[in-house]
Enzyme design. Sequence first.
Site, PDB file in Angstrom:
ATOM      1  N   ARG A 155      -3.586  -3.599  -1.483  1.00 38.07           N
ATOM      2  CA  ARG A 155      -3.582  -2.682  -0.340  1.00 38.07           C
ATOM      3  C   ARG A 155      -3.353  -3.314   1.031  1.00 38.07           C
ATOM      4  NH1 ARG A 155      -7.988   1.824  -0.517  1.00 38.07           N
ATOM      5  NH2 ARG A 155      -8.806   0.458   1.081  1.00 38.07           N
ATOM      6  N   ASP A 156      -3.040  -4.598   1.115  1.00 34.88           N
ATOM      7  CA  ASP A 156      -2.847  -5.194   2.440  1.00 34.88           C
ATOM      8  C   ASP A 156      -1.861  -6.364   2.390  1.00 34.88           C
ATOM      9  OD1 ASP A 156      -3.233  -5.365   5.189  1.00 34.88           O
ATOM     10  OD2 ASP A 156      -4.975  -6.684   5.012  1.00 34.88           O
ATOM     11  N   ILE A 157      -0.732  -6.159   1.717  1.00 39.80           N
ATOM     12  CA  ILE A 157       0.263  -7.228   1.664  1.00 39.80           C
ATOM     13  C   ILE A 157       1.026  -7.241   2.982  1.00 39.80           C
ATOM     14  CG2 ILE A 157       2.442  -7.947   0.586  1.00 39.80           C
ATOM     15  CD1 ILE A 157      -0.046  -8.698  -0.983  1.00 39.80           C
ATOM     16  N   ASN A 161      -1.133 -12.485   4.841  1.00 40.69           N
ATOM     17  CA  ASN A 161      -1.890 -12.563   3.589  1.00 40.69           C
ATOM     18  C   ASN A 161      -1.097 -13.231   2.463  1.00 40.69           C
ATOM     19  OD1 ASN A 161      -4.073 -11.407   4.828  1.00 40.69           O
ATOM     20  ND2 ASN A 161      -3.626  -9.356   4.099  1.00 40.69           N
TER      21      ASN A 161
END
Length: 183
Positions: A155-157, A161
């Site tokens: 959910r946070d590429i 990251n």
Amino acid sequence: YGPLWGSWYVKEPLGQGAYGKVYKLERREFGHVWFAALKVISIPQNPSEIDSIVTENGGIRNAALYYQGLVNEMVQEIVTMSRFQGNSYIVNYEDHMVIPHKDKMGWDIFIRMELLVSIQQFMKMHRMKEEDVVQMAIDVCKGLETCHRANIVHRDIKPQNIIISTDGKVKVTDFGIARAATS
């Protein structure tokens, strides 16, 4: 901070995210030097935050429950990272500590993991060819595939990251908002 885990010393700051700061750690023993990364998360992030959380949550008891929920979320990130320990496409978790503040509400969370560099740092040090960039994308996909097989949605590429080892191995990091695919 230091020494942490008995022998690790903070050497320099590496970056800061929404929840915490990351530092370079060093350990010297028997003529050898090891490095690691340390993610430090303080809950609450600063003392002035407590007053607003107390007001927003209807009192000190509810604020304490709110902060306990945040700590539980951070511990879940640690659990998620530990599930992928040793995977070639996910940052390697090494150890953690959750330390309650002594005289006030809050915790400090320390997560020790392998030391890697950002995409931006790597690209400054290495000339990238088109096939290198394609391989990086494939490696990110393999990391996400690993998550998918474990029923985890990252959910946070984003570039921040995705980090890289000194030998060019691409790894996915920051599972702070990852969730089980069933939730």
